[in-house]
Design an enzyme around this catalytic site. Structure first.
Site, PDB file in Angstrom:
ATOM      1  N   TYR B 293     -38.165 -54.001 -37.536  1.00  0.00           N
ATOM      2  CA  TYR B 293     -38.287 -53.274 -38.179  1.00  0.00           C
ATOM      3  C   TYR B 293     -39.671 -54.153 -39.487  1.00  0.00           C
ATOM      4  CZ  TYR B 293     -36.572 -49.216 -40.872  1.00  0.00           C
ATOM      5  OH  TYR B 293     -36.182 -48.026 -41.573  1.00  0.00           O
ATOM      6  N   TYR B 343     -44.366 -44.914 -40.527  1.00  0.00           N
ATOM      7  CA  TYR B 343     -43.135 -44.788 -40.939  1.00  0.00           C
ATOM      8  C   TYR B 343     -42.163 -43.251 -40.294  1.00  0.00           C
ATOM      9  CZ  TYR B 343     -39.589 -45.533 -43.547  1.00  0.00           C
ATOM     10  OH  TYR B 343     -37.793 -46.253 -43.860  1.00  0.00           O
TER      11      TYR B 343
END
Lengths: 163, 413
Positions: B293, B343
């Site tokens: 991430y 994102y």
């Protein structure tokens, strides 16, 4: 009804049911750092919470704690996302570690209290004060209302210099 | 319950469909429309019809439609729908719930989706619609300090990491550099221009040690995964990707402000690691491609350490020596990731690894007369291929905040 308490342009609101926050900030208003002490395992905790993260007990008392510690880490904020902070950039948020309860109940655990690093009189512009990770600091309070003060941190040497 | 593989249903379910609307700063659609578009694409990708879906799982931060509304837009009458609150580390949590729904017979096929106008609508950092500065509850202990955005609140972890381990900003910057190379091979990516470490280090400071280019940009996007049981997986249009292991959400013993429970240089991944690998029957050395991430360059670095891809403190070297670059021994975030592709709270990282395990990355490689993309595995700028050759095992390492995480291991079916 008095105006809502304001700090740096933020409106602060303590829910009447949030008795732990009410008590914490009242102690701050008396310029004392008090932390919850678990009635079962006697450990301190921060931020205030209804249950003990170490043993799960819900009983506690408030006890006075020495408001000195060291900077465990920090960030210097250059981009303020909220309007009230934009006049103050760059400002510093320090994670201050107290000496109480270090590595208890596990390695790496500690009481850590975030707050702005400020001059001894509470100014966010700390200019060329010298500080960094492991620097000693002490707590100072910025009064907001009769019920609330905000806890902040100032480098120890700086406070000596100013006074 | 002790950490371990006991009771876990390895490979019981598969990801059989993926859908994306694209990644932009202005979708021009409501999040409800984005959700529907992403689900339709994922259903078509699986070779299904919307009516084949009988479960919907979604997450959001009060910025997304509830899934019973979305279901109706698609003509789906779900047997189970659920919308949970959360951003990062939620995608795997919903994958884990989908597995539970399917193996217990409550649903046959589940759509997991996220729809967000992350740039044009609600910004994660607390601007735009969330900007009204009334502070109460837990926020009383952080927001009065001008300490609210993910960059601001996570940064002290990274500062301490630099202090304890000598990690350098130049090393973290390489996460962005390599991923920008990957994004150049991804027509969907929001930021496709290659950047250098100097570009990262000379970009303006956001919150030390995070420069602008150390941070991802919240993005408008709809994303969806279709998950079904193993027995149906091979009936679908694409090669199935099996859910070998998943850890839905794991947190540190305390999580209020991220820093109560140290070492603060460790993320919640240290509580997930043993169980993730035990469930998988695999370890880091077995993994061909990772998606760690990358809301920030440093989050990727810390997660790779905490899941055991390198020793604690050696993440700076791991992410900067070329291993994580396409053509390296274990590429990371081959789509360009959150930093460059867009994102979506991590959904697109799972989607990319599904593509990798299908051996069907949607790059610039030529498409043959049967419509199949022929990958060259030439990862040079001119070659333009981003497919990792013979990828069999992928790991997704997700981050909600320093005290909360999730992860999955996916394998080619």
């Amino acid at each position: 009804m008095a105006d809502a308490p304001r700090y740096l342009g933020y409106e602060l609101s303590i829910d009447p049911q949030d008795t732990a926050s009410r008590d914490f900030f009242r102690f701050c208003r008396e310029h004392q750092l008090h932390l919850q002490c678990c009635g079962s395992c006697s450990r301190l905790r921060y931020p205030p919470s209804p249950g003990c993260p170490f043993c799960g007990s819900d009983g506690y008392t408030w006890i006075p704690v020495d408001g000195s510690g060291v900077i465990h880490s920090y960030t210097e904020v250059h981009h303020a996302v909220s309007a009230p902070m934009k006049p103050f950039v760059p400002y510093v948020v320090a994670i201050v570690e107290l000496a109480n309860q270090r590595d208890d109940p596990a390695a790496g655990a500690a009481i850590r209290i975030p707050g702005n690093l400020v001059t001894a009189d509470g100014n966010l512009n700390i200019g060329d004060l010298r500080w960094g990770i492991d620097s000693p600091v002490r707590i100072v309070f910025s009064d907001v209302s009769d019920e609330i003060a905000i806890p902040l941190w100032t480098p120890l040497e700086a406070s000596r210099f100013i006074s | 319950m002790n950490a371990g593989a006991s009771g876990w249903v390895r490979d019981a379910c598969a990801i059989v469909g993926i859908g994306e609307t694209g990644y932009s700063k202005s979708s021009g659609m409501t999040t409800r429309a984005l959700a529907g578009a992403a689900i339709r694409r994922a259903v078509a990708d699986a070779g299904m019809r919307p009516a084949d879906i009988d479960g919907l799982l979604s997450h959001g931060m009060n910025d997304s439609p509830v899934s019973n509304l979305v279901a109706a837009d698609l003509g789906i009458r779900p047997n189970f729908f659920m919308d949970c609150v959360g951003g990062g580390a939620s995608a795997e949590a919903l994958v884990a719930l989908a597995v539970g729904l399917i193996v217990t017979g409550q649903c046959r096929t589940v759509a997991v989706y996220r729809a967000m106008n992350g740039f044009s609508g609600t910004r994660t950092g607390g601007t735009n619609r969330n900007a009204i500065p009334v502070i109460s509850g837990q926020d009383l202990y952080s927001r009065p300090f001008g300490w609210s955005s993910p960059a601001q609140t996570f940064a002290p972890c990274f500062m301490r990491h630099m202090h304890d381990f000598g990690t350098r900003s130049e090393q973290a910057a390489m996460v962005r550099v390599f991923q920008s190379e990957h994004a150049a091979k991804n027509p969907k990516a929001l930021y496709r221009a290659p950047v250098t470490a100097d570009d990262v280090l000379s970009s303006r400071m956001i919150a030390t040690p995070l420069h602008l280019l150390d941070c991802c940009v919240e993005t408008d996007s709809g994303t969806c995964l279709i998950i079904t049981g193993r027995e149906h997986a091979h009936d679908c249009r694409c090669h199935p990707v099996m859910i070998r292991s998943v850890l839905g959400r794991v947190c540190k013993p305390r999580n209020d402000l991220h820093f109560e429970w140290g070492p603060i240089t460790e993320s919640a991944a240290v509580y997930a690691k043993d169980r993730l690998w035990a469930q998988a029957g695999l370890g880091p050395d077995d993994v061909d491609v990772t998606a760690a991430y990358d809301a920030f360059t440093y989050t990727s670095l810390m997660l790779l350490e905490d899941y055991g891809f390198c020793a604690k403190g050696e993440g700076g070297g791991y992410v900067s020596d070329g291993r994580t670059r396409l053509g390296g021994s274990r590429p990371n975030n081959t789509s360009g990731g959150l930093l460059c592709e867009g994102y979506s709270n991590g959904m697109n990282l799972i989607i990319e690894n599904v593509r990798q395990l299908r051996h069907d990355a949607d790059d610039g490689c030529p498409i043959d007369s049967t419509g199949r993309r022929v990958h060259t595995h030439d990862h040079s700028a001119a070659g333009g291929c981003r497919q990792v050759q013979d990828a069999e095992v992928a790991a997704n390492l997700a981050w909600g905040n320093p005290g909360m995480g999730s992860a999955s291991v996916l394998v080619r079916g």
